[in-house]
Design a protein around this motif. Structure first.
Motif, PDB file in Angstrom:
ATOM      1  N   MET A 207       0.837  -1.206   0.000  1.00  0.00           N
ATOM      2  CA  MET A 207       0.000   0.000   0.000  1.00  0.00           C
ATOM      3  C   MET A 207       0.871   1.254   0.000  1.00  0.00           C
ATOM      4  O   MET A 207       0.595   2.232  -0.709  1.00  0.00           O
ATOM      5  CB  MET A 207      -0.907  -0.025   1.231  1.00  0.00           C
ATOM      6  CG  MET A 207      -1.920   1.096   1.296  1.00  0.00           C
ATOM      7  SD  MET A 207      -2.961   0.926   2.781  1.00  0.00           S
ATOM      8  CE  MET A 207      -3.854  -0.577   2.392  1.00  0.00           C
TER       9      MET A 207
ATOM     10  N   LYS B 293       2.405   2.203  -3.341  1.00  0.00           N
ATOM     11  CA  LYS B 293       1.479   2.807  -4.303  1.00  0.00           C
ATOM     12  C   LYS B 293       1.606   4.331  -4.306  1.00  0.00           C
ATOM     13  O   LYS B 293       1.170   4.996  -5.248  1.00  0.00           O
ATOM     14  CB  LYS B 293       0.037   2.413  -3.978  1.00  0.00           C
ATOM     15  CG  LYS B 293      -0.292   0.951  -4.264  1.00  0.00           C
ATOM     16  CD  LYS B 293      -1.753   0.652  -3.927  1.00  0.00           C
ATOM     17  CE  LYS B 293      -2.088  -0.809  -4.204  1.00  0.00           C
ATOM     18  NZ  LYS B 293      -3.497  -1.126  -3.856  1.00  0.00           N
TER      19      LYS B 293
ATOM     20  N   ARG C 212       2.977   6.005  -7.481  1.00  0.00           N
ATOM     21  CA  ARG C 212       2.261   6.102  -8.750  1.00  0.00           C
ATOM     22  C   ARG C 212       2.071   7.569  -9.140  1.00  0.00           C
ATOM     23  O   ARG C 212       1.793   8.413  -8.292  1.00  0.00           O
ATOM     24  CB  ARG C 212       0.890   5.426  -8.646  1.00  0.00           C
ATOM     25  CG  ARG C 212       0.932   3.908  -8.533  1.00  0.00           C
ATOM     26  CD  ARG C 212      -0.493   3.364  -8.466  1.00  0.00           C
ATOM     27  NE  ARG C 212      -0.517   1.913  -8.406  1.00  0.00           N
ATOM     28  CZ  ARG C 212      -1.633   1.191  -8.284  1.00  0.00           C
ATOM     29  NH1 ARG C 212      -2.821   1.816  -8.183  1.00  0.00           N
ATOM     30  NH2 ARG C 212      -1.563  -0.123  -8.248  1.00  0.00           N
TER      31      ARG C 212
ATOM     32  N   ILE D  42      -1.473   9.051  -8.402  1.00  0.00           N
ATOM     33  CA  ILE D  42      -2.008   8.825  -7.064  1.00  0.00           C
ATOM     34  C   ILE D  42      -2.501  10.120  -6.429  1.00  0.00           C
ATOM     35  O   ILE D  42      -1.911  11.181  -6.611  1.00  0.00           O
ATOM     36  CB  ILE D  42      -0.929   8.177  -6.154  1.00  0.00           C
ATOM     37  CG1 ILE D  42      -1.572   7.558  -4.907  1.00  0.00           C
ATOM     38  CG2 ILE D  42       0.121   9.193  -5.741  1.00  0.00           C
ATOM     39  CD1 ILE D  42      -2.292   6.289  -5.144  1.00  0.00           C
TER      40      ILE D  42
ATOM     41  N   TRP E  67      -4.410   8.363  -0.535  1.00  0.00           N
ATOM     42  CA  TRP E  67      -3.404   7.334  -0.287  1.00  0.00           C
ATOM     43  C   TRP E  67      -2.925   7.370   1.165  1.00  0.00           C
ATOM     44  O   TRP E  67      -2.825   6.331   1.828  1.00  0.00           O
ATOM     45  CB  TRP E  67      -2.218   7.542  -1.234  1.00  0.00           C
ATOM     46  CG  TRP E  67      -1.008   6.744  -0.871  1.00  0.00           C
ATOM     47  CD1 TRP E  67      -0.793   5.418  -1.077  1.00  0.00           C
ATOM     48  CD2 TRP E  67       0.161   7.249  -0.191  1.00  0.00           C
ATOM     49  NE1 TRP E  67       0.444   5.054  -0.576  1.00  0.00           N
ATOM     50  CE2 TRP E  67       1.044   6.161  -0.033  1.00  0.00           C
ATOM     51  CE3 TRP E  67       0.542   8.505   0.273  1.00  0.00           C
ATOM     52  CZ2 TRP E  67       2.286   6.292   0.589  1.00  0.00           C
ATOM     53  CZ3 TRP E  67       1.775   8.641   0.885  1.00  0.00           C
ATOM     54  CH2 TRP E  67       2.631   7.547   1.041  1.00  0.00           C
TER      55      TRP E  67
END
Length: 310
Positions: free
Chosen positions: A260, A263, A266, A269, A274
């Protein structure tokens, strides 16, 4: 009931709610779970319920005291943050003197309970955690250093160690692992909060890592701390304090949490969403580990590194 009576009742309810609010009940509940986890891990199935509940209640009062005093210290920066600007110490609904007296009273009762029912080492750790949170972190580090989060993480890791030492009366490798494990967990947990509350921290000029050194460094530190946390958590079963169930839960939650966190790199994102996810799963992770270590304890010889006379 006449209008005057209803008004007085509403004022009393509001005031009581304000006193509860300054103790930060969410933090107390989280600490209760970790205290119980540390206690039951050390008890190895031989649970003294009186000692357990006295430790949990006593430490909860100490934590509540620290939170109440923190509200008094932070009232100026709380006024600049959307999340905290309605706290009673900011609005003046309850005077700072009243909250401070309330907080000190809670601390006196909490430490007295720990002193009567537990032992010198448990009281010492509770006292060190309190001084670090109220004195070192709240009064100075939070406002002046990017390392404030690191200092605060120590006080946040104290509760399970107090629970553990309340049973053993000694500082052994199990207690050391708990202290490191919960300190490391605090870091990505806190950095995630700092990211999705970035505007608040910036407005209050609090030098948390995302504000002081940027999002990129904060994301990197989140990933690194989760990775180290996973390794340290695995030391409990590797050292024989817990079994295969704890190892499985550690592996599953830490790997998911790390995936997680990654991520966050990204390009598309949403950093706010997030960070909230990373924060939310941090709660799930530490709760799962606290419950599992309480249930999957192993009978192991506890070799003291430090012992104080009860």
């Amino acid at each position: 009931m006449n209008n005057q009576g209803q008004s007085m009742s509403a004022q009393l309810t509001s005031r009581l709610r304000g006193y509860v609010q300054v103790t930060k009940p969410g933090i107390i509940m989280g600490n209760l779970i970790s205290v119980a986890g540390g206690f039951l891990l050390a008890a190895q199935g031989n649970v003294d319920l009186t000692l357990m509940f006295a430790t949990m209640i006593g430490l909860s009062l100490v934590v509540a005291s620290g939170c109440a005093v923190n509200n008094c210290i932070d009232r100026d920066i709380d006024a600049k943050m959307k999340r905290t600007r309605n706290r009673v110490t900011v609005t003046g609904e309850i005077s700072v003197q009243a909250v401070l007296s309330f907080g000190i009273g809670l601390g006196v009762v909490g430490f007295t309970m720990l002193a009567i029912f537990t032992n010198s080492l448990a009281v010492l750790f509770a006292a060190i955690g309190y001084v670090v949170y109220v004195g070192v972190y709240s009064l100075y580090m939070k406002r002046n250093s990017v390392y404030g989060t690191l200092v605060g993480s120590f006080s946040g890791a104290v509760p399970p160690v107090v629970g553990y030492c309340a049973v053993t009366g000694q500082m052994d490798m199990g207690a050391v692992i708990l202290l490191l494990m919960f300190s490391l967990w605090q870091m990505p947990h806190s950095y995630a909060i700092a990211i999705f509350r970035f505007d608040d921290y910036a407005a209050a000029n609090i030098p948390v890592l995302p504000v002081a050194q940027g999002m990129s460094k904060a994301k990197l530190h989140i990933v690194l701390y989760i990775a180290v946390f996973a390794v340290v958590s695995a030391l409990l079963p590797l050292a024989g304090y817990t079994g295969i169930a704890f190892m499985a839960v550690t592996f599953a939650t830490s790997l998911w949490w790390l995936a997680m966190a990654l991520k966050g790199y990204r390009r598309d994102i949403n950093l706010q969403s997030w960070a909230r996810q990373v924060f939310g799963f941090s709660i799930i992770t530490i709760t799962a580990l606290s419950v599992t270590m309480a249930l999957d304890f192993q009978v192991v010889a506890q070799t003291p590194l430090l012992t104080l006379v009860p």
